[in-house]
Design a protein around this motif. Structure first.
Motif, PDB file in Angstrom:
ATOM      1  N   TYR A   1      -2.603   2.527  -1.935  1.00 53.03           N
ATOM      2  CA  TYR A   1      -1.646   1.770  -1.128  1.00 53.03           C
ATOM      3  C   TYR A   1      -1.698   0.281  -1.491  1.00 53.03           C
ATOM      4  O   TYR A   1      -0.669  -0.363  -1.700  1.00 53.03           O
ATOM      5  CB  TYR A   1      -1.947   1.982   0.357  1.00 53.03           C
ATOM      6  CG  TYR A   1      -1.133   1.116   1.280  1.00 53.03           C
ATOM      7  CD1 TYR A   1       0.111   1.530   1.737  1.00 53.03           C
ATOM      8  CD2 TYR A   1      -1.614  -0.123   1.712  1.00 53.03           C
ATOM      9  CE1 TYR A   1       0.864   0.731   2.591  1.00 53.03           C
ATOM     10  CE2 TYR A   1      -0.867  -0.926   2.560  1.00 53.03           C
ATOM     11  CZ  TYR A   1       0.368  -0.491   2.998  1.00 53.03           C
ATOM     12  OH  TYR A   1       1.109  -1.286   3.839  1.00 53.03           O
TER      13      TYR A   1
ATOM     14  N   ARG B   1       1.228  -2.306  -2.830  1.00 53.58           N
ATOM     15  CA  ARG B   1       1.602  -3.536  -2.115  1.00 53.58           C
ATOM     16  C   ARG B   1       1.458  -4.745  -3.025  1.00 53.58           C
ATOM     17  O   ARG B   1       2.316  -5.628  -3.060  1.00 53.58           O
ATOM     18  CB  ARG B   1       0.732  -3.717  -0.865  1.00 53.58           C
ATOM     19  CG  ARG B   1       1.035  -2.750   0.250  1.00 53.58           C
ATOM     20  CD  ARG B   1       2.240  -3.135   1.024  1.00 53.58           C
ATOM     21  NE  ARG B   1       1.999  -4.447   1.613  1.00 53.58           N
ATOM     22  CZ  ARG B   1       2.927  -5.217   2.136  1.00 53.58           C
ATOM     23  NH1 ARG B   1       4.168  -4.805   2.185  1.00 53.58           N
ATOM     24  NH2 ARG B   1       2.638  -6.394   2.637  1.00 53.58           N
TER      25      ARG B   1
ATOM     26  N   LYS C   1       2.581  -0.353   7.226  1.00 50.92           N
ATOM     27  CA  LYS C   1       1.437   0.439   7.671  1.00 50.92           C
ATOM     28  C   LYS C   1       1.837   1.888   7.913  1.00 50.92           C
ATOM     29  O   LYS C   1       1.075   2.813   7.607  1.00 50.92           O
ATOM     30  CB  LYS C   1       0.820  -0.173   8.932  1.00 50.92           C
ATOM     31  CG  LYS C   1      -0.435   0.568   9.377  1.00 50.92           C
ATOM     32  CD  LYS C   1      -1.243  -0.201  10.381  1.00 50.92           C
ATOM     33  CE  LYS C   1      -0.621  -0.208  11.734  1.00 50.92           C
ATOM     34  NZ  LYS C   1      -1.538  -0.739  12.771  1.00 50.92           N
ATOM     35  N   ARG C   2       3.012   2.115   8.431  1.00 49.31           N
ATOM     36  CA  ARG C   2       3.493   3.472   8.681  1.00 49.31           C
ATOM     37  C   ARG C   2       3.511   4.299   7.384  1.00 49.31           C
ATOM     38  O   ARG C   2       3.248   5.490   7.400  1.00 49.31           O
ATOM     39  CB  ARG C   2       4.890   3.440   9.301  1.00 49.31           C
ATOM     40  CG  ARG C   2       5.496   4.820   9.467  1.00 49.31           C
ATOM     41  CD  ARG C   2       6.856   4.744  10.058  1.00 49.31           C
ATOM     42  NE  ARG C   2       6.678   4.672  11.502  1.00 49.31           N
ATOM     43  CZ  ARG C   2       7.650   4.477  12.355  1.00 49.31           C
ATOM     44  NH1 ARG C   2       8.878   4.320  11.934  1.00 49.31           N
ATOM     45  NH2 ARG C   2       7.411   4.443  13.632  1.00 49.31           N
TER      46      ARG C   2
END
Length: 173
Positions: A150, A154, A162-163
């Motif tokens: 993740y 990013r 965050k979801r």
């Protein structure tokens, strides 16, 4: 409530692997939209001494399904195979892992409690009870590699929230 090793491991792994499948899809779409070569993401790493995105994805499979397979054998060693080199291969690896985890009988996993388990990496060997291995070794590694995948996306500019990391929470039916 009785402790369930299955409930403490596999449902959360499935949640996070589902989210990771979504992250891979978003990374691929990002490359297409921006005209980036897929390797700009697949081979990206946060630091020179860290392994790339593809390795992080592979390692989520290793520390979920691979950990269960290791407990079945009574031993687990690092997976030194080359990770998939494209988005299709990464997606397939996660899809196969999800399908295999869904097929595992919870009774089998709960039956692992107390079973001897050994981690081996070259000369290094660490003995565990199966539940200690799954909860104190593989589970932290699983979350580390999921979070790192993740974070790489990013850092590369893929628009995520965050979801996207958390996936679909399990809620009361």
């Amino acid at each position: 409530m009785t402790f369930s090793l299955h409930a403490a491991t596999i449902p959360s792994q499935l949640q996070m692997l589902g989210a990771l499948a979504g992250l891979i899809g978003k990374a691929e779409a990002f490359c297409t939209e921006r005209g980036l070569a897929p390797d700009d993401i697949i081979q990206a790493r946060l630091a020179e001494d860290m392994l790339p995105f593809a390795y992080q994805v592979k390692s989520t499979a290793v520390h979920s399904l691979g950990a269960i397979e290791g407990v079945r054998r009574g031993s687990f060693s690092p997976d030194l195979s080359t990770p998939p080199g494209d988005f299709a291969g990464l997606t397939a690896r996660i899809s196969e892992t999800i399908a295999a985890l869904r097929a595992i009988d919870p009774v089998e996993v709960d039956g692992f409690i107390g079973r001897d388990m050994r981690f081996s990496a070259g000369e290094r060997q660490i003995d565990f009870a199966a539940e200690e291995f799954l909860l104190s070794f593989s589970q932290p590694n699983f979350y580390f590699h999921t979070a790192t995948a993740y974070d790489i996306l990013r850092w590369k500019g893929v628009p995520l929230a965050k979801r996207d990391f958390m996936g679909r929470p399990r809620t009361k039916a």
